[in-house]
Design an enzyme around this catalytic site. Structure first.
Site, PDB file in Angstrom:
ATOM      1  CG  ASP A  30      -1.814   1.216   1.306  1.00 10.28           C
ATOM      2  OD1 ASP A  30      -2.418   1.538   0.263  1.00 10.28           O
ATOM      3  OD2 ASP A  30      -1.897   1.869   2.358  1.00 10.28           O
ATOM      4  CB  SER A  31       0.238   4.778  -0.588  1.00 10.50           C
ATOM      5  OG  SER A  31      -0.808   5.019   0.330  1.00 10.50           O
TER       6      SER A  31
ATOM      7  CB  CYS B 125      -3.412   0.271  -2.600  1.00  8.70           C
ATOM      8  SG  CYS B 125      -3.447   1.956  -3.230  1.00  8.70           S
TER       9      CYS B 125
ATOM     10  CB  CYS C 146      -9.247   4.677   0.465  1.00  8.86           C
ATOM     11  SG  CYS C 146      -7.593   5.065   1.057  1.00  8.86           S
TER      12      CYS C 146
ATOM     13  CG  HIS D 214      -4.641   5.103   4.219  1.00  7.90           C
ATOM     14  ND1 HIS D 214      -4.098   4.520   3.114  1.00  7.90           N
ATOM     15  CD2 HIS D 214      -3.606   5.608   4.935  1.00  7.90           C
ATOM     16  CE1 HIS D 214      -2.779   4.674   3.140  1.00  7.90           C
ATOM     17  NE2 HIS D 214      -2.456   5.330   4.242  1.00  7.90           N
TER      18      HIS D 214
ATOM     19  CD  GLU E  59       0.474   6.855   5.726  1.00  9.03           C
ATOM     20  OE1 GLU E  59       1.583   6.899   6.283  1.00  9.03           O
ATOM     21  OE2 GLU E  59      -0.055   5.788   5.328  1.00  9.03           O
TER      22      GLU E  59
HETATM   23  N1  DGL Z   1      -4.653   3.043   0.908  1.00  9.48           N
HETATM   24  C1  DGL Z   1      -4.582   3.635  -0.409  1.00  9.48           C
HETATM   25  C2  DGL Z   1      -5.882   3.326  -1.153  1.00  9.48           C
HETATM   26  O1  DGL Z   1      -6.546   2.400  -0.746  1.00  9.48           O
HETATM   27  C3  DGL Z   1      -4.265   5.076  -0.240  1.00  9.48           C
HETATM   28  C4  DGL Z   1      -3.837   5.742  -1.476  1.00  9.48           C
HETATM   29  C5  DGL Z   1      -3.116   7.024  -1.238  1.00  9.48           C
HETATM   30  O2  DGL Z   1      -1.977   6.977  -0.805  1.00  9.48           O
HETATM   31  O3  DGL Z   1      -3.682   8.073  -1.581  1.00  9.48           O
HETATM   32  O4  DGL Z   1      -6.236   3.946  -2.112  1.00  9.48           O
END
Ligand code: DGL
Length: 266
Positions: free
Chosen positions: A10-11, A73, A184, A186, A150
């Site tokens: 993931d990011s 993600c 998402c 997150h 984050e």
């Molecule tokens: N967790 C990522 C997602 O599901 C986040 C993407 C991001 O970094 O903007 O899209």
């Protein structure tokens, strides 16, 4: 039986919601996790770039001997589904499993919240329209959520988070959506703040949990379960921050090393 780790990427921290969900079902699996924090947020990047980054992230976890990979993600799942499907290691995404779950719970109106790139791709809207015919779909991009989470703003009492939740979710509350997709990964980390704002009404579908369930079912079916609960975390950002925040979200300290890896060039 296969003791190789399950790969997640993931990011940043968001994919931990998928790890947490997987751990509830299969606590003994070994895990290799890549959080690409240095390149976060993914959701404000152009599609071409996201597709290249998806390939790099897949290669990163595959090179750590992953037996299968969960693209934890929503942004990658919606902008690079063909990249995931064509990959030589078995992959799972967080979009198709979520839409299948939504189809099991008929609702007249479904809200979907995700990153700007994910919503702009139209992938959730298209898949939901075909899986849930007749349902009204309301899609809302929430670009501030990932940077807020984050940077430590995940507590439901956090003022900045509460303001962002109210700003983005007001139209969905007004509409009275019956189901809400957290598109998402997150967003599972701020589910309490979202729930507090929307109330108990909408049925909440968390993308990360849906994908983790499908992955676990597949491992069981293919008889590929195995491991000793070991975990390795890699981040292109600060290993210290990742360790601190991952402990909050996993509900315990990460087992094993959190390693910093250099940022990849795209
Ligand atoms: N967790 C990522 C997602 O599901 C986040 C993407 C991001 O970094 O903007 O899209």
């Amino acid at each position: 039986m296969d003791n190789r780790p399950i790969g997640f990427f993931d990011s940043g921290l968001g994919g931990l919601t998928a790890v947490r969900a997987l751990r509830r079902i299969l606590p003994d699996e070994n895990i290799i996790y890549f959080g690409d924090t240095a390149r976060m947020p993914y959701g404000s990047r152009p599609t071409d770039m996201l597709r290249k980054m998806a390939r790099q992230d897949l290669d990163f976890v595959a090179s750590r001997d992953a037996k299968c990979i969960l693209a934890a993600c929503g942004t990658v799942s919606s902008t690079a589904p063909d990249v995931l499907a064509a990959y030589p290691v078995r992959t799972f995404d967080v979009l198709s499993s979520t839409v299948r779950e939504a189809a099991k719970h008929p609702a007249r109106s479904i809200g979907v919240i995700a990153t700007a790139a994910c919503i702009a791709s139209g992938a959730f809207q298209k898949a939901l329209a075909s899986a849930c015919p007749g349902a009204e779909i309301a899609a809302v991009a929430c670009p501030a959520f990932v940077p807020l989470i984050e940077s430590g703003h995940y507590d439901p009492d956090d003022e900045a988070l509460r303001a962002a939740v109210a700003e983005y979710l007001a139209p969905l509350r007004e509409k009275g959506v019956e189901a809400l997709i957290l598109g998402c990964t997150h967003y599972g980390l701020i589910e309490a703040a979202i729930r507090r704002y929307l109330g108990e009404g909408p049925y909440m579908i968390e993308a990360a949990a849906c994908a983790a369930r499908e992955l676990a079912d597949w491992l069981k079916r293919e008889k590929l379960c195995g491991g000793r609960g070991e975990e390795r975390f890699c981040t292109s950002g600060s290993a210290e921050d990742f360790t601190r925040f991952s402990a909050v979200f996993l509900g315990r300290a990460p087992r094993g090393e959190v390693a910093h890896v250099p940022e990849m060039e795209v």
